[in-house]
Design a protein around this motif. Structure first.
Motif, short mmCIF file in Angstrom:
data_model
loop_
_atom_site.label_atom_id
_atom_site.label_comp_id
_atom_site.label_asym_id
_atom_site.label_seq_id
_atom_site.Cartn_x
_atom_site.Cartn_y
_atom_site.Cartn_z
N ARG B 9 -10.79 -4.17 26.08
CA ARG B 9 -11.11 -3.20 24.91
C ARG B 9 -11.23 -1.74 25.67
O ARG B 9 -10.68 -0.91 25.15
CB ARG B 9 -12.18 -3.71 24.02
CG ARG B 9 -12.48 -2.47 22.84
CD ARG B 9 -13.42 -3.20 22.10
NE ARG B 9 -13.83 -2.24 20.80
CZ ARG B 9 -14.48 -0.96 20.83
NH1 ARG B 9 -15.18 -0.95 22.10
NH2 ARG B 9 -14.36 -0.46 19.76
N ILE B 30 -10.10 -1.54 17.35
CA ILE B 30 -9.88 -2.45 18.68
C ILE B 30 -11.03 -3.48 18.71
O ILE B 30 -12.02 -3.07 18.74
CB ILE B 30 -9.67 -2.03 19.90
CG1 ILE B 30 -8.67 -0.94 20.17
CG2 ILE B 30 -9.21 -3.03 21.12
CD1 ILE B 30 -8.48 -0.32 21.54
N TYR B 31 -10.73 -4.79 18.24
CA TYR B 31 -11.90 -5.67 17.89
C TYR B 31 -12.01 -6.90 19.04
O TYR B 31 -10.89 -7.46 19.13
CB TYR B 31 -11.91 -6.17 16.47
CG TYR B 31 -11.56 -4.88 15.73
CD1 TYR B 31 -12.81 -4.21 15.54
CD2 TYR B 31 -10.43 -4.80 14.85
CE1 TYR B 31 -12.73 -3.10 14.39
CE2 TYR B 31 -10.48 -3.75 13.92
CZ TYR B 31 -11.57 -3.04 13.64
OH TYR B 31 -11.43 -1.76 13.00
N CYS B 32 -13.15 -7.27 19.68
CA CYS B 32 -13.16 -8.34 20.47
C CYS B 32 -13.95 -9.38 19.44
O CYS B 32 -15.07 -9.70 19.71
CB CYS B 32 -14.30 -8.06 21.41
SG CYS B 32 -13.60 -6.75 22.46
N GLN B 49 -6.62 -7.17 17.93
CA GLN B 49 -7.73 -7.84 18.13
C GLN B 49 -7.42 -8.68 19.37
O GLN B 49 -6.58 -9.26 19.88
CB GLN B 49 -7.55 -8.98 16.86
CG GLN B 49 -8.41 -10.06 16.93
CD GLN B 49 -8.23 -10.91 15.65
OE1 GLN B 49 -6.99 -10.96 15.01
NE2 GLN B 49 -9.23 -11.72 15.17
#
Lengths: 135, 140
Positions: B9, B30-32, B49
């Motif tokens: 990320r 942007i996702y973790c 993702q």
């Protein structure tokens, strides 16, 4: 002299080619058998262990439907051997990769990852068995 | 222990080619996480993702992490081309990188392990492109 040298060269090439063909045959056969063993049986068994199962039936699905549909195919082709693991329910990919509403629950790739290390030893063992050096 | 998804990320947020294509959803789009944020709306633009999905630690060099990371691009219904463009930008900036030093660790190498797979989400119809990266990382 020149003719003799030429004849020797041709003869040597022909002998080598025969040995290489036989060796390739053993390797291809060993590769096919090892792939069947490792992907066709072991990886499918692991995937079935890892596959999530519904706790109770729903209108659309029965418990174990996805697990029961996991299957493998091992085929020879011009480049060697090709193996694939598939499910036939139509939603196996959504379970493996996840959707917007359900998180991924991978069961195919981890099964592959757990078993692929067995492939090279299995090929070696099969070559030894096919060439009579396994006893 | 380093979180490889967090490192990716950070790396992607530094790449203008990627961020220029993303939307205006929260946290840079942007996702973790295994699920998307509650109010995520693909009409505000595509998002990425990142989910860890396998891998392991090195046998001898215990600080090294070998991880498999699922990188999924989400875009609105029928926006396959846009999702594919974001996938391409990620691939251009991530596949093959080595020794990327970031605030939370170092990406020693990142290679695409499984290429793009397109899918439509069965619930929302949103377009998605999945890919997987094999990433080796270590702490700073």
């Amino acid at each position: 002299m020149a003719r003799l040298k030429s004849a020797n060269t041709v003869s040597a090439t022909a002998t080598l080619k025969l040995d290489t063909t036989a060796a390739l045959g053993y390797v291809n056969e060993a590769l096919f058998e090892a792939t069947q063993e490792v992907v066709g049986f072991d990886t499918v068994a692991t995937a079935k262990e890892l596959c999530p199962v519904l706790p109770k039936p729903t209108k659309e699905r029965e418990p174990g439907e996805l697990r029961g549909s996991i299957d493998a195919s091992v085929k020879r082709n011009a480049k060697g051997v090709r193996a694939s693991i598939t499910t036939k329910t139509g939603y196996g990919g959504f379970v493996e990769l996840g959707t917007t509403k359900t998180p991924a629950e991978p069961y195919l790739w981890p099964a592959f990852e757990q078993n692929i290390g067995k492939l090279v030893p299995a090929i070696q063992e099969n070559i030894a068995n096919l060439t009579g050096k396994g006893n | 222990m380093v979180d490889v998804a967090v490192l990716i990320r950070e790396h992607l947020l530094n790449q203008a080619e990627v961020t220029a294509l993303l939307g205006t959803n929260l946290n840079g789009s942007i996702y973790c996480a295994a699920d998307l944020p509650e109010h995520f709306d693909p009409k505000l633009g595509p998002a990425i993702q990142l989910v860890r999905s396998g891998g392991g630690s090195h046998d001898e060099i215990t600080v090294l992490v070998n991880a498999r990371v699922q990188v999924r691009v989400w875009a609105d219904v029928e926006q396959y081309q846009l999702a594919s463009n974001v996938y391409g930008a990620i691939n251009d900036t991530l596949h093959g990188v080595t020794m990327v030093s970031l605030a939370d660790g170092v990406i020693l190498s990142a290679l695409e392990a499984t290429g793009p797979q397109e899918m439509s989400d069965p619930d929302t119809g949103w377009a998605a492109v999945n890919s997987f990266y094999a990433v080796m990382a270590c702490p700073n």
